[in-house]
Design an enzyme around this catalytic site. Sequence first.
Site, PDB file in Angstrom:
ATOM      1  N   ASP A  91       0.799  -1.228   0.000  1.00 55.40           N
ATOM      2  CA  ASP A  91       0.000   0.000   0.000  1.00 55.40           C
ATOM      3  C   ASP A  91       0.829   1.276   0.000  1.00 55.40           C
ATOM      4  O   ASP A  91       0.361   2.330   0.378  1.00 55.40           O
ATOM      5  CB  ASP A  91      -0.916   0.007   1.225  1.00 55.40           C
ATOM      6  CG  ASP A  91      -0.155  -0.247   2.525  1.00 55.40           C
ATOM      7  OD1 ASP A  91       1.052   0.059   2.597  1.00 55.40           O
ATOM      8  OD2 ASP A  91      -0.775  -0.755   3.477  1.00 55.40           O
ATOM      9  N   GLU A 113      -0.190  -9.118  -1.361  1.00 51.00           N
ATOM     10  CA  GLU A 113      -0.798  -8.656  -0.110  1.00 51.00           C
ATOM     11  C   GLU A 113      -2.053  -7.834  -0.404  1.00 51.00           C
ATOM     12  O   GLU A 113      -2.270  -6.747   0.117  1.00 51.00           O
ATOM     13  CB  GLU A 113       0.192  -7.861   0.747  1.00 51.00           C
ATOM     14  CG  GLU A 113      -0.220  -7.769   2.212  1.00 51.00           C
ATOM     15  CD  GLU A 113       0.806  -7.059   3.072  1.00 51.00           C
ATOM     16  OE1 GLU A 113       1.466  -7.731   3.868  1.00 51.00           O
ATOM     17  OE2 GLU A 113       0.953  -5.820   2.938  1.00 51.00           O
ATOM     18  N   GLU A 126      -2.409   4.905   3.315  1.00 52.72           N
ATOM     19  CA  GLU A 126      -2.280   3.512   2.911  1.00 52.72           C
ATOM     20  C   GLU A 126      -3.607   2.858   2.539  1.00 52.72           C
ATOM     21  O   GLU A 126      -3.684   2.089   1.570  1.00 52.72           O
ATOM     22  CB  GLU A 126      -1.584   2.710   4.019  1.00 52.72           C
ATOM     23  CG  GLU A 126      -0.112   3.015   4.184  1.00 52.72           C
ATOM     24  CD  GLU A 126       0.156   4.210   5.077  1.00 52.72           C
ATOM     25  OE1 GLU A 126       1.344   4.548   5.278  1.00 52.72           O
ATOM     26  OE2 GLU A 126      -0.811   4.815   5.592  1.00 52.72           O
ATOM     27  N   HIS A 208       5.952   5.067  13.059  1.00 56.85           N
ATOM     28  CA  HIS A 208       6.202   5.934  11.918  1.00 56.85           C
ATOM     29  C   HIS A 208       4.936   6.410  11.227  1.00 56.85           C
ATOM     30  O   HIS A 208       4.991   7.290  10.381  1.00 56.85           O
ATOM     31  CB  HIS A 208       7.060   5.195  10.883  1.00 56.85           C
ATOM     32  CG  HIS A 208       6.319   4.088  10.190  1.00 56.85           C
ATOM     33  ND1 HIS A 208       6.127   2.850  10.768  1.00 56.85           N
ATOM     34  CD2 HIS A 208       5.705   4.031   8.976  1.00 56.85           C
ATOM     35  CE1 HIS A 208       5.440   2.085   9.952  1.00 56.85           C
ATOM     36  NE2 HIS A 208       5.163   2.768   8.851  1.00 56.85           N
ATOM     37  N   ARG A 210       1.762   8.130   9.668  1.00 63.80           N
ATOM     38  CA  ARG A 210       1.428   9.549   9.555  1.00 63.80           C
ATOM     39  C   ARG A 210       0.317   9.947  10.517  1.00 63.80           C
ATOM     40  O   ARG A 210       0.332  11.044  11.065  1.00 63.80           O
ATOM     41  CB  ARG A 210       0.993   9.876   8.118  1.00 63.80           C
ATOM     42  CG  ARG A 210       2.127   9.880   7.125  1.00 63.80           C
ATOM     43  CD  ARG A 210       1.630  10.133   5.717  1.00 63.80           C
ATOM     44  NE  ARG A 210       2.717  10.070   4.761  1.00 63.80           N
ATOM     45  CZ  ARG A 210       3.466  11.106   4.397  1.00 63.80           C
ATOM     46  NH1 ARG A 210       3.211  12.297   4.911  1.00 63.80           N
ATOM     47  NH2 ARG A 210       4.441  10.968   3.531  1.00 63.80           N
ATOM     48  N   HIS A 238      12.694   6.179  12.895  1.00 64.54           N
ATOM     49  CA  HIS A 238      12.358   6.446  11.497  1.00 64.54           C
ATOM     50  C   HIS A 238      12.939   7.799  11.095  1.00 64.54           C
ATOM     51  O   HIS A 238      12.880   8.764  11.870  1.00 64.54           O
ATOM     52  CB  HIS A 238      10.840   6.447  11.322  1.00 64.54           C
ATOM     53  CG  HIS A 238      10.385   6.365   9.902  1.00 64.54           C
ATOM     54  ND1 HIS A 238      10.325   7.483   9.081  1.00 64.54           N
ATOM     55  CD2 HIS A 238       9.983   5.323   9.150  1.00 64.54           C
ATOM     56  CE1 HIS A 238       9.900   7.115   7.892  1.00 64.54           C
ATOM     57  NE2 HIS A 238       9.682   5.820   7.893  1.00 64.54           N
TER      58      HIS A 238
END
Length: 367
Positions: A91, A113, A126, A208, A210, A238
């Site tokens: 994604d 996936e 995502e 990490h 968002r 990250h």
Amino acid sequence: MFLLVGGTRPEAVKLAPLVLALRARGCVVRVVATGQHMRLFDETLAAFGLVADVRLGVLEGARTPAEVLGRLVPVLAGLMPGHKAVVVQGDTTSALGGALAAHYAGVPLVHVEAGLRTGGPEPFPEEMHRTLIGQLADLHFAPTAAAVAALAAEGVAGERVVMTGNSGIDALLWMHARLRSDAALAAAAAAPLAGVDRRRPLLLVTMHRRENHGAGLDAVLAALVVLSDGMEIVLPVHPHPSVEWPVHAALAGRPGVHLLPPLGYPAFVWAMMQATLALTDSGGVQEEAPALGLPVLVMRGVTERPEGLATGNARMVGTETGAIVAAVRGLLMGEGLSAMAEPTLPYGVGDAAGVMAGVMVERFGRA
């Protein structure tokens, strides 16, 4: 000839077994590194003895998904002709860029996936990416029965969907076996944890997403400050400024806290093997931890990977400071820890790449 497009470490982890499986069947495979996370992508491929065949250099200075996508699609479109199929995983913005380029070029698209869904807007971007890729893909490799059901609910024809398991489990089990049998590899993988006090419980943290930037991250960091008094905390940081700067401001120099650069794949698997429990917002860690018997607390409000919750290996804790502290301390006091630490394989048994390669050869041919 097959074209595999990826740009992040998780993509490298999950595509590498498929590259090896296809080449073992005599297929010609080209791997494109988009440059989204170039160093981590290259290092992860190298752990499997692979290198990218094409390395793009168009993302320098690109910071937002829109900028990344705008630069990638035209360049990727130029690579499409002559390939039997294009493969993307998951994604990421790189995956969506590869999917759009393949669709515009009229080249069949394979989605590794496929079918992971939360049913809402998060995680952003995502969830949007994988849903859009699901509308474009010609062949969907779904890791679990839940993913198959999600695709069916969206009207994807059954003959286009194959349940394969997750190739990330293939990679994990392979690397786990190597670390147990190769003393030199294990020593190199263990080096980043050299300063950890093994007499105390070890909490492995990754974050990490968002949606957790800002207030959510601040709340997590406050929890880690509290927890560092009673345990060792290993946190590979990250590199995104919205993560890196607050993490160092809150935790740098604190006793028991080990802020590390992003770990290579063997080192990260080693860290999971040594940890008492994991605290994460990562999708990949949610899949990997149950296979290793590593209890995992998920710092999100929703997850597209409910299978670990169903087996009892994972729990959702969100990002509220008190909830995280209570969950970690409760487990350390033995409240359900043994049940969560029972190894299970809800995401596949380690043969996904072979299944995928077999289907691709059957549908598209070898060369």
